[in-house]
Design an enzyme around this catalytic site. Structure first.
Site, PDB file in Angstrom:
ATOM      1  N   GLU A  80       0.819  -1.207   0.000  1.00 25.65           N
ATOM      2  CA  GLU A  80       0.000   0.000   0.000  1.00 25.65           C
ATOM      3  C   GLU A  80       0.859   1.265   0.000  1.00 25.65           C
ATOM      4  O   GLU A  80       1.728   1.428   0.837  1.00 25.65           O
ATOM      5  CB  GLU A  80      -0.934  -0.002   1.216  1.00 25.65           C
ATOM      6  CG  GLU A  80      -1.912  -1.163   1.232  1.00 25.65           C
ATOM      7  CD  GLU A  80      -2.913  -1.132   0.074  1.00 25.65           C
ATOM      8  OE1 GLU A  80      -2.988  -0.108  -0.631  1.00 25.65           O
ATOM      9  OE2 GLU A  80      -3.618  -2.141  -0.103  1.00 25.65           O
ATOM     10  N   CYS A 143      -8.091  -1.436   7.863  1.00 27.16           N
ATOM     11  CA  CYS A 143      -6.685  -1.514   7.427  1.00 27.16           C
ATOM     12  C   CYS A 143      -6.152  -0.113   7.155  1.00 27.16           C
ATOM     13  O   CYS A 143      -5.088   0.274   7.640  1.00 27.16           O
ATOM     14  CB  CYS A 143      -6.556  -2.421   6.199  1.00 27.16           C
ATOM     15  SG  CYS A 143      -6.866  -4.147   6.618  1.00 27.16           S
ATOM     16  N   HIS A 167      -1.511  -5.477   2.276  1.00 28.64           N
ATOM     17  CA  HIS A 167      -2.747  -6.248   2.192  1.00 28.64           C
ATOM     18  C   HIS A 167      -2.442  -7.621   1.607  1.00 28.64           C
ATOM     19  O   HIS A 167      -1.804  -7.726   0.550  1.00 28.64           O
ATOM     20  CB  HIS A 167      -3.752  -5.531   1.272  1.00 28.64           C
ATOM     21  CG  HIS A 167      -4.820  -4.803   2.010  1.00 28.64           C
ATOM     22  ND1 HIS A 167      -5.160  -3.498   1.738  1.00 28.64           N
ATOM     23  CD2 HIS A 167      -5.660  -5.217   3.011  1.00 28.64           C
ATOM     24  CE1 HIS A 167      -6.164  -3.141   2.543  1.00 28.64           C
ATOM     25  NE2 HIS A 167      -6.470  -4.159   3.317  1.00 28.64           N
TER      26      HIS A 167
HETATM   27  N1  PCA Z   1      -8.972  -6.340   6.343  1.00 29.60           N
HETATM   28  C1  PCA Z   1      -9.865  -5.237   6.509  1.00 29.60           C
HETATM   29  C2  PCA Z   1      -9.846  -4.908   7.954  1.00 29.60           C
HETATM   30  C3  PCA Z   1      -9.154  -6.026   8.635  1.00 29.60           C
HETATM   31  C4  PCA Z   1      -8.587  -6.819   7.554  1.00 29.60           C
HETATM   32  O1  PCA Z   1      -7.837  -7.808   7.702  1.00 29.60           O
HETATM   33  C5  PCA Z   1      -9.500  -4.057   5.598  1.00 29.60           C
HETATM   34  O2  PCA Z   1      -9.033  -4.258   4.481  1.00 29.60           O
HETATM   35  O3  PCA Z   1      -9.696  -2.910   6.006  1.00 29.60           O
END
Ligand code: PCA
Length: 214
Positions: A80, A143, A167
């Site tokens: 990210e 996240c 992610h």
């Molecule tokens: N994914 C979510 C929140 C917690 C997670 O593991 C997200 O992409 O915000």
């Protein structure tokens, strides 16, 4: 040695498991040789998640922070680039809270960039043959929320501690999935690349005074 803080999330919504919890447990159980790692697993809750990670940053004074979470609907590990200053998701957190268009920090900037060595991390994943890509933002759910909060913590302190968010793709049998073994291998390569980058910065810093003196 200051640790690298690695964080993951509990399952949320209808999920049975969250790959970010699996990689955090794996790194805690089998640390990388020569790398001190601290881990935190946080619940998917606006009210507590960011505070728990920021408190760990204040207590541990980590050398770097790598936060992991799951991105459903993606088919690669996503590095990210930016956290944005908004909570905005139709998905309820694990306490039932839904936030739409709420600023994370009304006093904060619109976005923060990751300060992790993203290019080096990408090269490490490429060398391992793992699916990965850069992503321009981490969504607007938990996240992104913790990514923004961690970067705000360091920015407010004028600290250059590298911090960012990765992610992970879903676990099988979801489409685009990566099996736990691949998820863990990816996380190990990512943390290894961060440790290597910090190590070379430290060596540079140690050499610099002699260079100036000479
Ligand atoms: N994914 C979510 C929140 C917690 C997670 O593991 C997200 O992409 O915000």
């Amino acid at each position: 040695m200051r640790p690298i803080l690695v964080t993951g999330f509990t399952p949320f919504a209808d999920l049975a498991a969250n790959p970010s919890a699996i990689v955090v447990a794996d790194l805690a159980a089998r640390p990388l040789p020569g790398v001190e790692i601290a881990t935190r697993l946080v619940d998917v809750r606006y009210a507590t998640a960011a505070a728990e990670i920021v408190d760990a940053c204040a207590a541990l004074r980590p050398a770097a922070v790598v936060c992991f979470g799951l991105a459903r609907g993606r088919d690669a590990v996503c590095l990210e680039r930016f956290a944005v200053n908004v909570d905005d998701s139709a998905t309820a957190d694990n306490g039932g809270a839904v936030r739409r268009g709420t600023a994370i920090r009304p006093d904060g900037p619109a976005a923060y960039g990751a300060t992790l060595p993203l290019a080096a991390i990408g090269e490490a994943l490429e060398a391992e043959g793992l699916p990965w890509r850069f992503s321009n933002h981490a969504g607007a759910f938990l996240c992104n929320h913790v990514f923004y909060a961690v970067r705000h913590h360091f920015a407010a302190a004028g600290s250059a501690v590298p911090a960012g968010f990765v992610h992970l793709p879903p676990l099988p049998p979801e489409a685009g999935s990566l099996a736990p073994e691949g998820q863990c291998r990816a996380a190990r390569r990512i943390v290894g690349a961060v440790a290597a980058a910090i190590g070379s910065d430290r060596r540079e810093a140690a050499r610099a005074p002699r260079r100036l003196a000479g």
